[in-house]
Design a protein around this motif. Sequence first.
Motif, PDB file in Angstrom:
ATOM      1  N   LYS A  46      -2.680  13.594  -0.986  1.00  9.99           N
ATOM      2  CA  LYS A  46      -4.087  13.227  -1.121  1.00  9.99           C
ATOM      3  C   LYS A  46      -4.371  11.947  -0.360  1.00  9.99           C
ATOM      4  CE  LYS A  46      -5.130  15.433  -5.470  1.00  9.99           C
ATOM      5  NZ  LYS A  46      -5.229  15.291  -6.913  1.00  9.99           N
ATOM      6  N   GLU A  47      -3.445  11.009  -0.534  1.00  6.29           N
ATOM      7  CA  GLU A  47      -3.660   9.751   0.183  1.00  6.29           C
ATOM      8  C   GLU A  47      -3.702   9.970   1.682  1.00  6.29           C
ATOM      9  OE1 GLU A  47      -0.598   7.086  -0.999  1.00  6.29           O
ATOM     10  OE2 GLU A  47      -1.005   7.468  -3.138  1.00  6.29           O
ATOM     11  N   LYS A  50      -6.925  11.605   2.630  1.00  5.20           N
ATOM     12  CA  LYS A  50      -8.052  10.674   2.607  1.00  5.20           C
ATOM     13  C   LYS A  50      -8.010   9.733   3.795  1.00  5.20           C
ATOM     14  CE  LYS A  50      -8.950  10.920  -2.266  1.00  5.20           C
ATOM     15  NZ  LYS A  50      -8.398  10.578  -3.567  1.00  5.20           N
TER      16      LYS A  50
END
Lengths: 95, 388
Positions: A46-47, A50
Motif C-alpha cells: 500500500k505504501e 501510494k
Amino acid sequence: MSKDTKMRATINQKLTEMGERERLKELLRAKLTECGWKDQMKAHCKEVIKEKGLEHVTVEDLVVEITPKGRALVPDSVKKELLHRIRAFLAQHAS
Amino acid sequence: MTGSESHYSATKIPHTDFQMKMEDMPLSGPDNTKLEALVHDIYSELVEDACLGLCFEVHRAVKQGYFFLDETDQESLKEFEIVDQPGVDIFGQVYNQWKNKECECPNCKRLIAASRFAPHLEKCLGMGRNSSRIANRRLASNNNMSKSESDQEDNDDLNDNDWSYGAEKKAKKRKSDKNQNSPRRSKSLKHKNGELGSGVASEPYKYNYNTGINYETLGPDEVRSFLTTQCGVISEHTKKMCTRSQRCPQHTDEQRRAVRVFLLGPSATSLPDAEAVVESDSFDIPDGQTLMSRLQWEDSPDISPADSASSKASTNHSDSRRPKKKKRTPLSLNAVGGVGGGGGGVGVGNVTGGSSSSSSQSNISLPTKKKRPKLPAPSISSIYDDLN
C-alpha cells in the motif's frame, strides 16, 4: 561444476515430478499467511502504491520493492521448517 | 546422510554413468555443503515464488480497483474499533445488562423479573395458547356448576388447529351435549332443577361437564319424561343423572335399567332398549333396591359425563372391565338354553319389554343373567334358583 548442475537439475526434476514442489509451495504460503507475513507485505505494498500513484504502479515496481523485504521478513520458524522438509526430501530421494 | 556417505565413498563412479540414479550420487564432506547449498537454493526459490505471487495478486487488485476497498475514512474506522474493556464485549455492549432488571406488569402491577416477563404476561393477560389451555382445564375440573364464561380467546383457541387433550375433549363434549339439549326437556326441567339443571339447555355450547340433573329435585313425571330420552344413570359422586342420550357409551343398559327401577319403581316404564342388543346387557332386575345399591356401588367408577377429564379416563377403565365379565359368561351358559325365554321374563316387570323382544335376545340375556353371580350379588342367584 557440471556434476553439481546435473545433480541439481535432477533433484529439481524429481521435486517437481513427485509433486513435492507444489506441496512445499502451499505449505509455505499457508505458514506465511498464518504468521502475518502476508498482511505485513500488503501494508508495505500500500505504501509503495501510494508513493508511486495508483494508476501508474507496475508489477516491476512492486516486485522490486517487495521481494527483498519479503525475503527478509520471513520468520525463522517458517524458514527452519521448510529447510527441514527440503532436506528430508533430499535425504529420501537423492542420496 | 552419514551412512550413505560411507556407503558411497568407495564407489566413485563418473557422474555420467548415473545421471538418473539419485541414490548412487557421490556424497562426501564437501558435497554435503553443496547439498546444503542446494537446500537453501530450493528454499529461496520457494520464497521468491511466494513473493511474486503476492505481487501479482496486489497488482491485479490495484488495477481492478478492489485493493483499497477495506479502507474507510478515519471516523468509521474509529467507530468500529474492537473494544477491549472489562465487562463489555468487543462491540462495547454490556452483555448481561438486562439480567437483573425488573419490569412492572401493566396488568397486575407487579414487579416481574425480566426473563420471566413474557410468560407472566401471557398468563396475566389470558392470551396465548398455554394460558387458554390451563384455564380450560381448570374450568373443566370444577365440579361445581360454576359456568364461568370463558374469554373469547378461549373459544378461538379451541377452534385452532392445535388441539390439546382438554380442548379436544371439550369439543366432543359440546357436540354430544348439543344433541341432548332438545327443547323438550329443557322447559320442564329448568324450574325444577334450580341452579343445577338450568345449564343444560341454556348453554349447550359451553362446557357441559357440570350439567347433570339431580333426581331428587325432579318430580316423578319429569323423571319419567327425562328417562325416556336421556341416559339418566346416576353418578355416585355427584348424585346427578347422566344427560346423554340413551345410547350413551359411558353407561350400560343395565345401569340405565337400574336407574329407572330405582327412580320409578319396579313396575315403572319399560326401557326402550331393544336395539341395544349389541351391548348385550339387558339387565333383569329382580330386587330393585338391593341390586340398585349394588349397581350403584358398581357403577361408581363409571362416572357421569359431567365430571372431569380424569374421571372420564376411569370411566374407560371400568367400561373395559365390564366387557370382560360379559364375555366370560356366555361360554359357561349356553348349555342352559331353556331358561332363556323365562329368564327374560324374570325381570320384575320393567324388563319385560326388552327381554321379550326376541328369542335371539334371550341367548344374550342368558349370559347376562348368569353374569350376576359374578357381581357381588348373592341375592341374584336366588332369583335363578326360582327360575330353575
